[in-house]
Scaffold this motif. Structure first.
Motif, PDB file in Angstrom:
ATOM      1  N   LEU A 402      51.385  19.566  78.071  1.00 50.91           N
ATOM      2  CA  LEU A 402      51.397  18.097  77.967  1.00 50.91           C
ATOM      3  C   LEU A 402      50.435  17.499  78.988  1.00 50.91           C
ATOM      4  CD1 LEU A 402      55.219  17.380  77.496  1.00 50.91           C
ATOM      5  CD2 LEU A 402      53.436  17.677  75.752  1.00 50.91           C
ATOM      6  N   GLY A 403      50.342  18.118  80.160  1.00 49.50           N
ATOM      7  CA  GLY A 403      49.382  17.668  81.165  1.00 49.50           C
ATOM      8  C   GLY A 403      47.950  17.861  80.684  1.00 49.50           C
ATOM      9  N   ILE A 404      47.697  19.018  80.067  1.00 47.16           N
ATOM     10  CA  ILE A 404      46.344  19.273  79.535  1.00 47.16           C
ATOM     11  C   ILE A 404      46.014  18.243  78.461  1.00 47.16           C
ATOM     12  CG2 ILE A 404      44.954  20.903  78.180  1.00 47.16           C
ATOM     13  CD1 ILE A 404      46.392  23.182  79.654  1.00 47.16           C
ATOM     14  N   TYR A 405      46.985  17.978  77.603  1.00 46.09           N
ATOM     15  CA  TYR A 405      46.775  16.977  76.543  1.00 46.09           C
ATOM     16  C   TYR A 405      46.352  15.642  77.156  1.00 46.09           C
ATOM     17  CZ  TYR A 405      47.694  13.930  72.549  1.00 46.09           C
ATOM     18  OH  TYR A 405      47.565  13.011  71.534  1.00 46.09           O
ATOM     19  N   ASP A 406      47.079  15.209  78.179  1.00 45.47           N
ATOM     20  CA  ASP A 406      46.755  13.912  78.782  1.00 45.47           C
ATOM     21  C   ASP A 406      45.413  13.941  79.515  1.00 45.47           C
ATOM     22  OD1 ASP A 406      48.916  12.559  77.785  1.00 45.47           O
ATOM     23  OD2 ASP A 406      50.213  13.024  79.480  1.00 45.47           O
ATOM     24  N   ALA A 407      45.073  15.084  80.108  1.00 48.31           N
ATOM     25  CA  ALA A 407      43.796  15.165  80.831  1.00 48.31           C
ATOM     26  C   ALA A 407      42.612  15.104  79.872  1.00 48.31           C
ATOM     27  CB  ALA A 407      43.739  16.454  81.653  1.00 48.31           C
ATOM     28  N   ILE A 408      42.762  15.664  78.677  1.00 49.49           N
ATOM     29  CA  ILE A 408      41.606  15.683  77.767  1.00 49.49           C
ATOM     30  C   ILE A 408      41.635  14.544  76.744  1.00 49.49           C
ATOM     31  CG2 ILE A 408      41.275  18.176  78.086  1.00 49.49           C
ATOM     32  CD1 ILE A 408      42.409  18.750  75.443  1.00 49.49           C
ATOM     33  N   VAL A 409      42.832  13.999  76.447  1.00 46.22           N
ATOM     34  CA  VAL A 409      42.922  12.933  75.435  1.00 46.22           C
ATOM     35  C   VAL A 409      43.034  11.542  76.081  1.00 46.22           C
ATOM     36  CG1 VAL A 409      44.260  12.058  73.468  1.00 46.22           C
ATOM     37  CG2 VAL A 409      43.904  14.514  73.734  1.00 46.22           C
ATOM     38  N   ARG A 410      43.805  11.414  77.170  1.00 46.03           N
ATOM     39  CA  ARG A 410      43.917  10.179  77.957  1.00 46.03           C
ATOM     40  C   ARG A 410      44.463   9.004  77.154  1.00 46.03           C
ATOM     41  NH1 ARG A 410      41.453  10.376  82.923  1.00 46.03           N
ATOM     42  NH2 ARG A 410      41.129   8.117  82.924  1.00 46.03           N
ATOM     43  N   LYS A 411      45.512   9.264  76.364  1.00 47.65           N
ATOM     44  CA  LYS A 411      46.057   8.212  75.506  1.00 47.65           C
ATOM     45  C   LYS A 411      47.402   7.716  76.034  1.00 47.65           C
ATOM     46  CE  LYS A 411      47.284   9.284  71.206  1.00 47.65           C
ATOM     47  NZ  LYS A 411      47.040   9.717  69.827  1.00 47.65           N
ATOM     48  N   SER A 412      47.538   6.401  76.143  1.00 42.90           N
ATOM     49  CA  SER A 412      48.805   5.806  76.576  1.00 42.90           C
ATOM     50  C   SER A 412      49.904   6.071  75.547  1.00 42.90           C
ATOM     51  CB  SER A 412      48.631   4.294  76.742  1.00 42.90           C
ATOM     52  OG  SER A 412      49.893   3.660  76.691  1.00 42.90           O
ATOM     53  N   HIS A 414      52.388   4.166  75.357  1.00 43.23           N
ATOM     54  CA  HIS A 414      52.961   2.854  75.026  1.00 43.23           C
ATOM     55  C   HIS A 414      52.144   2.111  73.986  1.00 43.23           C
ATOM     56  CE1 HIS A 414      55.626   3.583  78.373  1.00 43.23           C
ATOM     57  NE2 HIS A 414      54.577   3.902  79.093  1.00 43.23           N
ATOM     58  N   ASP A 415      50.808   2.117  74.126  1.00 47.49           N
ATOM     59  CA  ASP A 415      50.001   1.356  73.161  1.00 47.49           C
ATOM     60  C   ASP A 415      48.921   2.206  72.479  1.00 47.49           C
ATOM     61  OD1 ASP A 415      48.093   1.713  75.107  1.00 47.49           O
ATOM     62  OD2 ASP A 415      47.786  -0.417  75.528  1.00 47.49           O
ATOM     63  N   ASN A 416      48.962   3.527  72.735  1.00 45.28           N
ATOM     64  CA  ASN A 416      48.013   4.456  72.097  1.00 45.28           C
ATOM     65  C   ASN A 416      46.554   4.195  72.436  1.00 45.28           C
ATOM     66  OD1 ASN A 416      49.838   6.159  70.813  1.00 45.28           O
ATOM     67  ND2 ASN A 416      50.115   4.666  69.162  1.00 45.28           N
ATOM     68  N   GLN A 417      46.287   3.357  73.434  1.00 50.02           N
ATOM     69  CA  GLN A 417      44.895   3.106  73.827  1.00 50.02           C
ATOM     70  C   GLN A 417      44.401   4.249  74.707  1.00 50.02           C
ATOM     71  OE1 GLN A 417      42.933   0.299  72.823  1.00 50.02           O
ATOM     72  NE2 GLN A 417      44.688   0.234  71.426  1.00 50.02           N
ATOM     73  N   ILE A 418      43.099   4.550  74.601  1.00 53.44           N
ATOM     74  CA  ILE A 418      42.497   5.581  75.439  1.00 53.44           C
ATOM     75  C   ILE A 418      42.033   4.919  76.738  1.00 53.44           C
ATOM     76  CG2 ILE A 418      40.659   7.320  75.577  1.00 53.44           C
ATOM     77  CD1 ILE A 418      42.473   7.945  73.250  1.00 53.44           C
ATOM     78  N   CYS A 419      42.397   5.522  77.865  1.00 49.18           N
ATOM     79  CA  CYS A 419      42.018   4.969  79.171  1.00 49.18           C
ATOM     80  C   CYS A 419      40.724   5.624  79.637  1.00 49.18           C
ATOM     81  CB  CYS A 419      43.165   5.235  80.157  1.00 49.18           C
ATOM     82  SG  CYS A 419      42.742   5.079  81.883  1.00 49.18           S
ATOM     83  N   GLN A 420      39.719   4.842  79.967  1.00 57.76           N
ATOM     84  CA  GLN A 420      38.431   5.334  80.489  1.00 57.76           C
ATOM     85  C   GLN A 420      38.050   6.719  79.925  1.00 57.76           C
ATOM     86  OE1 GLN A 420      38.666   4.847  84.870  1.00 57.76           O
ATOM     87  NE2 GLN A 420      37.916   2.759  84.559  1.00 57.76           N
ATOM     88  N   PRO A 421      37.603   6.747  78.659  1.00 57.26           N
ATOM     89  CA  PRO A 421      37.346   8.040  77.994  1.00 57.26           C
ATOM     90  C   PRO A 421      36.320   8.919  78.721  1.00 57.26           C
ATOM     91  CG  PRO A 421      36.593   6.175  76.641  1.00 57.26           C
ATOM     92  CD  PRO A 421      37.402   5.594  77.753  1.00 57.26           C
ATOM     93  N   ASN A 422      35.444   8.291  79.517  1.00 51.02           N
ATOM     94  CA  ASN A 422      34.458   9.084  80.277  1.00 51.02           C
ATOM     95  C   ASN A 422      35.127   9.933  81.366  1.00 51.02           C
ATOM     96  OD1 ASN A 422      35.042   6.454  81.349  1.00 51.02           O
ATOM     97  ND2 ASN A 422      33.569   6.869  82.964  1.00 51.02           N
ATOM     98  N   GLU A 423      36.417   9.683  81.644  1.00 51.28           N
ATOM     99  CA  GLU A 423      37.135  10.470  82.651  1.00 51.28           C
ATOM    100  C   GLU A 423      37.870  11.673  82.045  1.00 51.28           C
ATOM    101  OE1 GLU A 423      36.892  10.345  85.766  1.00 51.28           O
ATOM    102  OE2 GLU A 423      36.080   8.367  86.234  1.00 51.28           O
ATOM    103  N   ALA A 424      37.703  11.901  80.737  1.00 52.10           N
ATOM    104  CA  ALA A 424      38.363  13.049  80.103  1.00 52.10           C
ATOM    105  C   ALA A 424      37.768  14.355  80.644  1.00 52.10           C
ATOM    106  CB  ALA A 424      38.184  12.973  78.591  1.00 52.10           C
ATOM    107  N   THR A 425      38.623  15.297  80.972  1.00 50.26           N
ATOM    108  CA  THR A 425      38.123  16.609  81.412  1.00 50.26           C
ATOM    109  C   THR A 425      37.925  17.488  80.176  1.00 50.26           C
ATOM    110  OG1 THR A 425      40.230  17.778  81.573  1.00 50.26           O
ATOM    111  CG2 THR A 425      39.597  16.418  83.461  1.00 50.26           C
ATOM    112  N   THR A 426      37.209  18.580  80.354  1.00 47.48           N
ATOM    113  CA  THR A 426      37.123  19.576  79.286  1.00 47.48           C
ATOM    114  C   THR A 426      38.388  20.437  79.330  1.00 47.48           C
ATOM    115  OG1 THR A 426      36.131  21.238  80.701  1.00 47.48           O
ATOM    116  CG2 THR A 426      34.617  19.718  79.574  1.00 47.48           C
ATOM    117  N   MET A 427      38.599  21.235  78.289  1.00 43.78           N
ATOM    118  CA  MET A 427      39.729  22.171  78.277  1.00 43.78           C
ATOM    119  C   MET A 427      39.612  23.139  79.457  1.00 43.78           C
ATOM    120  SD  MET A 427      42.532  23.281  77.051  1.00 43.78           S
ATOM    121  CE  MET A 427      42.896  22.680  75.402  1.00 43.78           C
TER     122      MET A 427
END
Ligand SMILES: [Zn+2]
Length: 493
Positions: A402-412, A414-427
């Motif tokens: 679940l942590g990996i999911y949040d690190a690479i997808v970055r989706k809230s 609560h509102d399904n918005q992506i937070c600063q997509p440029n901060e997504a890490t690779t797998m």
């Protein structure tokens, strides 16, 4: 000797480096290759085509606290008052009653008094920095409150009182916790537990007694309130035995967003205050100097953007002992000043990817002046900062997928918005933050990657994490967990 075969072993030394077989002897890797069948071994373990990584670590959590959460009734994901009251009523057992995982939805001491006015009822908030209690508890502890809500040190006073378990109960909490962690593929954790229960010595004894029976690589942070007990105990810094290390000194520079106690660079939206600083201890200069006088690094809880700037300055003023790193726990809001300062200090950052999906966007809405970088793990990694991932369990579920999911997808959530997509890490970067980087925090060269001479701690997944549709990360993918060459968890087929 054991030959582990029929698998893909990702070494995590470099991207895409894999082997098909590994041989171990007495807890260490002796051979890696694609066909090792010519070497005589006592045992062959068929990994059924699965995918193997170095043992996953959770670099900031609370092992006993997580056990406690598994032990008590919970209000997780309950957002309606009447539903919450029903659960609390059911949990109430005619004695002091603790309910975990309360999201502040406006219950007051008056609401709880309806359930009992003669016994204490305590709701622990999800952020673990506040509680909501009934009038009986307010009276008993003589604490300040607002509509039954008690913050930070006063809340700590109440939960410490509750944590006075006997040894058998503490051992039960340990067992519940570690069994669950194994099932999530976790082979070790860095944990803050020594202060909250029956004292340094008796809590440490639980770990010393249980770890040989339930192998789990544990580093225990030394909470500043038990630092003197630790110093008197004569326990070393770092290795006590192959499963147990003593870690840096845990302190809290500020509080949390949810309780509006994180220390911000400008007042909270609609408020006149910026939160709290120097929460525990309240003289940080002195506390850091004291740790330094005993050659110890510190591990500081830091949430607010101003708190991060402040703590960096303090760690520059009072540098870590040579060769050792301090740790900054959380650090989720950052400005350019903090980034520049962080680059100057030997520090590990203990980050929690799941905070992003849980806290966005409501936490960002609390700022009157929004921080430039939000959960900025990619920026940190690109600047060569050492970022490890963790759950802060019991705050989040200690499932690294679940942590990996949040690190690479970055989706809230609560509102399904992506937070600063440029901060997504690779797998690769996300897995590294659960393996190679947190292993550096143990100062052992032979942990965190697969290599000859390295420890035989493995996390085995049913699917290849590389190239996987991230939505699959929410499925139970752990096939097997191996610590010190022992299979400690195996999924049902
Ligand atoms: Zn924590």
């Amino acid at each position: 000797m054991k030959r582990y075969t029929n698998a893909t072993f990702y070494t995590m030394r470099f991207e895409n480096e894999t082997y098909k077989e590994i041989i171990t002897d007495k807890g260490y890797i002796t051979h890696m290759g694609n066909d090792l069948s010519n070497i005589n071994t006592d045992e062959v373990i068929d990994l059924e085509g699965h995918f193997v990584f170095p043992g996953f670590l959770d670099c900031h959590m609370h092992i006993l606290g997580y056990g406690q959460k598994l032990f008590y009734p919970s209000l997780k994901d309950v957002y309606k008052k009447d539903e919450a009251l029903k659960i609390i009523k059911k949990a109430y057992n005619g004695q002091t009653t603790l309910v975990e995982d309360y999201a502040p939805i406006g219950l007051t001491h008056h609401d709880l008094d309806q359930i009992s006015s003669t016994q204490m009822i305590i709701l622990r908030h999800q952020d673990y920095h506040s509680v909501t209690v009934n009038s009986k508890a307010i009276e008993f502890f003589k604490v300040e409150h607002h509509q039954g809500m008690v913050l930070e040190n006063d809340a700590q006073k109440i939960t410490s009182f509750l944590g006075q378990y006997d040894e058998q109960t503490l051992k039960k909490l340990f067992k519940l916790s570690v069994e669950s962690l194994w099932a999530y593929g976790i082979t070790g954790a860095h944990s803050d537990d020594l202060y909250y229960y029956t004292g340094f010595k008796s809590t440490l004894k639980v770990f010393k007694d249980m770890l040989p029976k339930m192998p789990f690589r544990t580093q225990l942070l030394v909470h500043h309130h038990v630092l003197n007990d630790y110093l008197q105990s004569g326990e070393p810094f770092l290795d006590v035995n192959p499963y147990l290390q003593m870690g840096p000194v845990k302190m809290f520079y500020d509080g949390t967003m949810g309780s509006k106690t994180a220390y911000l660079s400008a007042p909270y939206q609609g408020e006149t205050h910026q939160g709290f600083k120097e929460v525990s201890p309240n003289d940080f200069d002195q506390a850091i100097q004291f740790a330094r006088s005993h050659h110890l690094p510190v591990a500081v809880h830091v949430i607010g953007d101003q708190a991060l700037v402040d703590i960096c300055k303090l760690l520059i003023k009072y540098p870590a002992p040579k060769g050792l790193y301090d740790r900054i726990i959380h650090a989720e809001w950052m400005n350019d000043e903090a980034l520049e300062l962080l680059k100057k200090i030997p520090v590990f950052i203990d980050a929690q990817p799941q905070f992003l999906s849980s806290d966005m966007p409501w936490a960002l809405d609390l700022f009157s002046k929004k921080p430039k970088y939000q959960f900025p793990w990619k920026t940190m990694m690109d600047h060569q900062l050492l970022v490890g991932f963790s759950s802060d369990a019991p705050v989040e579920t200690p499932n690294p997928l679940l942590g990996i999911y949040d690190a690479i997808v970055r989706k809230s959530k609560h509102d399904n918005q992506i937070c600063q997509p440029n901060e997504a890490t690779t797998m690769f970067e996300a897995i590294k933050a659960y393996t190679k980087t947190p292993a550096m925090f143990t100062y052992h060269q032979n942990r965190g990657t697969l290599d000859i001479g390295h420890i035989a701690d493995f996390t085995v997944f049913k699917k290849d994490l590389f190239g996987l549709n991230p939505e699959y990360l929410k499925e139970p993918l752990v096939a097997m967990t191996i610590v010190d060459d022992k299979i400690v968890y195996q999924a049902n087929k």
